[in-house]
Design an enzyme around this catalytic site. Structure first.
Site, short mmCIF file in Angstrom:
data_model
loop_
_atom_site.label_atom_id
_atom_site.label_comp_id
_atom_site.label_asym_id
_atom_site.label_seq_id
_atom_site.Cartn_x
_atom_site.Cartn_y
_atom_site.Cartn_z
N LYS A 30 0.83 -1.21 0.00
CA LYS A 30 0.00 0.00 0.00
C LYS A 30 0.86 1.27 0.00
O LYS A 30 2.06 1.20 0.26
CB LYS A 30 -0.96 -0.04 1.19
CG LYS A 30 -1.89 -1.27 1.16
CD LYS A 30 -2.91 -1.21 0.05
CE LYS A 30 -3.55 -2.51 -0.37
NZ LYS A 30 -4.14 -3.40 0.56
C1 LIG Z 1 -5.27 -4.44 0.82
C2 LIG Z 1 -6.75 -4.34 0.82
C3 LIG Z 1 -7.53 -4.78 1.89
C4 LIG Z 1 -6.95 -5.53 3.04
O1 LIG Z 1 -5.97 -4.84 3.72
P1 LIG Z 1 -5.13 -5.61 4.86
O2 LIG Z 1 -4.44 -4.51 5.59
O3 LIG Z 1 -4.18 -6.51 4.13
O4 LIG Z 1 -6.08 -6.35 5.69
C5 LIG Z 1 -8.88 -4.54 1.88
N1 LIG Z 1 -9.47 -3.94 0.83
C6 LIG Z 1 -8.76 -3.53 -0.24
C7 LIG Z 1 -9.47 -2.85 -1.35
C8 LIG Z 1 -7.38 -3.74 -0.29
O5 LIG Z 1 -6.69 -3.37 -1.37
#
Ligand SMILES: *Cc1c(COP(=O)(O)O)cnc(C)c1O
Length: 398
Positions: A196
């Site tokens: 992210k």
């Molecule tokens: C990465 C992601 C998640 C989950 O995030 P985590 O921190 O790995 O639990 C949920 N929704 C979207 C759209 C994502 O890209």
């Protein structure tokens, strides 16, 4: 096109593999983690508290609850609203499985509503049509870091007394009509997973203005304790505590927050750099037939978490897998975001979804290829990607 092809098609093939999405971790992050390791306090403590405070200041919300994932954040928000068996929650098929899994974890039913062709985001008109007497909440996902139409979604929520929980996993730093994502709906959830825009390795956070809910969310995230471990063990802290509810184990560690504190300080420059790369892609690819590039966003700043291009494979003699393989042969990693949730086996079996149920999501997903977009890309790396895409498209147009 002749001009751009002259420039790019003679470019030599890239020598080493360009990875898809490595994190951008600097010396500041490394030093802060080492400081935690040496301090004797590695789990939830002063650095997590500082990260929460800094993040609340950045977002312009009253409270941030830092967690070990966005998945945990979405789950805890649903629990906070006492969503459970018999309830329905509307979300998009164009997302990562976590958005839908958390609804199932609560015992509620996910109800999907198709997306808009122009920005991959949930279509408010389809949301309106999906509302029933059992609907309790809507989880919009800001795909690639462009805000959903929160005004239209908020109006539907108000009309039907529903809650909105934003899945802002892609959207830290995004804006919607002059407001930061995180300061619009009652609950907004961010992800700090390794890929992210801001990373703590694994991690997530809930942003809210609701102080009481934040207190409860904090308790739920750490066993249901009425004060967190840091408060109990800090100098002068008391050993007594109570369990006020049967909580979970979703707290963020200081080792993670150590990364987050410095990532947050760099976030604005990260977003600027991502925007530059997006502009470079547009300048190098805009004229190619059979490609649709992401456009500028009208309703506020986008974070460019992803660079999703749409390829019209009807006009080419290769399919998507072939396209990605040809990029890989030129040492360029590409990816797909997303395979629509309703086509995975488990959701077909447990929710009865079938191919054709969400035609816009399926059409977009069949054509989508995500190009690498991250702050550590050099201008030359981006030129290598452009050259590989141009070569592949030019050689395989029908
Ligand atoms: C990465 C992601 C998640 C989950 O995030 P985590 O921190 O790995 O639990 C949920 N929704 C979207 C759209 C994502 O890209």
């Amino acid at each position: 096109m002749p001009n751009l092809n002259d420039k790019y098609l003679s470019r030599p093939r890239r020598q080493e593999l360009l990875p898809f999405s490595p994190p951008d971790i600097g010396q500041e992050e490394i030093d802060e983690v080492v400081d935690s390791l040496r301090s004797g306090w590695i789990t939830t403590g002063p650095k997590t508290a500082l990260f929460e405070q800094d993040l609340a200041g950045y977002l312009g919300c009253r409270q941030v609850v830092a967690l070990n994932s966005a998945t945990a954040g979405l789950f805890l928000c649903l629990k906070q609203m006492r969503i459970g068996p018999g309830d329905e929650v509307i979300t998009t098929p164009y997302t990562f499985a976590a958005t839908v899994n958390v609804i199932l974890h609560c015992g509620a039913r996910p109800v999907l509503a198709d997306v808009r062709e122009d920005d991959f985001n949930i279509d408010p008109q389809k949301v309106e049509r999906a509302v029933t007497s059992r609907t309790r909440a809507i989880i919009p996902v800001h795909f690639a870091g462009r805000s959903c139409d929160l005004e239209a979604i908020g109006a539907i929520a108000q009309r039907h007394s529903l809650e909105v929980i934003e899945d802002a996993a892609h959207a830290i730093g995004a804006e919607y009509r002059g407001r930061k994502i995180g300061a619009v709906s009652r609950f907004t959830v961010f992800s700090f997973h390794a890929v992210k825009n801001l990373t703590t390795g694994e991690g997530g956070a809930i942003a809210t203005d609701d102080e009481r809910a934040a207190g409860n969310l904090r308790a739920m995230a750490l066993h249901g304790m009425n004060k967190d471990a840091w408060n109990r063990f800090a100098p002068g802290g008391k050993w007594q505590y109570d369990i006020v509810l049967p909580g979970y184990k979703h707290n963020m560690m200081d080792l993670q927050a150590a990364l987050g504190i410095h990532q947050l300080r760099k976030l604005e420059s990260f977003i600027v750099r991502r925007g530059e790369i997006a502009r470079q892609y547009r300048a190098g690819l805009y004229d190619l037939p059979a490609l649709r590039l992401p456009g500028e966003y009208q309703a506020g700043r986008q974070t460019w978490h992803l660079y999703p291009i749409l390829v019209d494979f009807d006009r080419m003699d290769i399919d998507r897998a072939g396209f990605i393989d040809l990029l890989a042969e030129q040492n360029i990693s590409a990816n797909v975001h997303y395979l629509p949730v309703h086509l995975f086996r488990h959701y077909r079996e447990c929710l009865g979804y079938q191919p054709g149920d969400f035609p816009v999501a399926e059409k977009l997903s069949n054509r989508e290829v995500t190009l690498p977009l991250y702050t550590r890309l050099s201008d030359r790396d981006v030129e290598d990607v452009i050259a590989a895409v141009r070569k592949t498209v030019t050689e395989h147009l029908k």
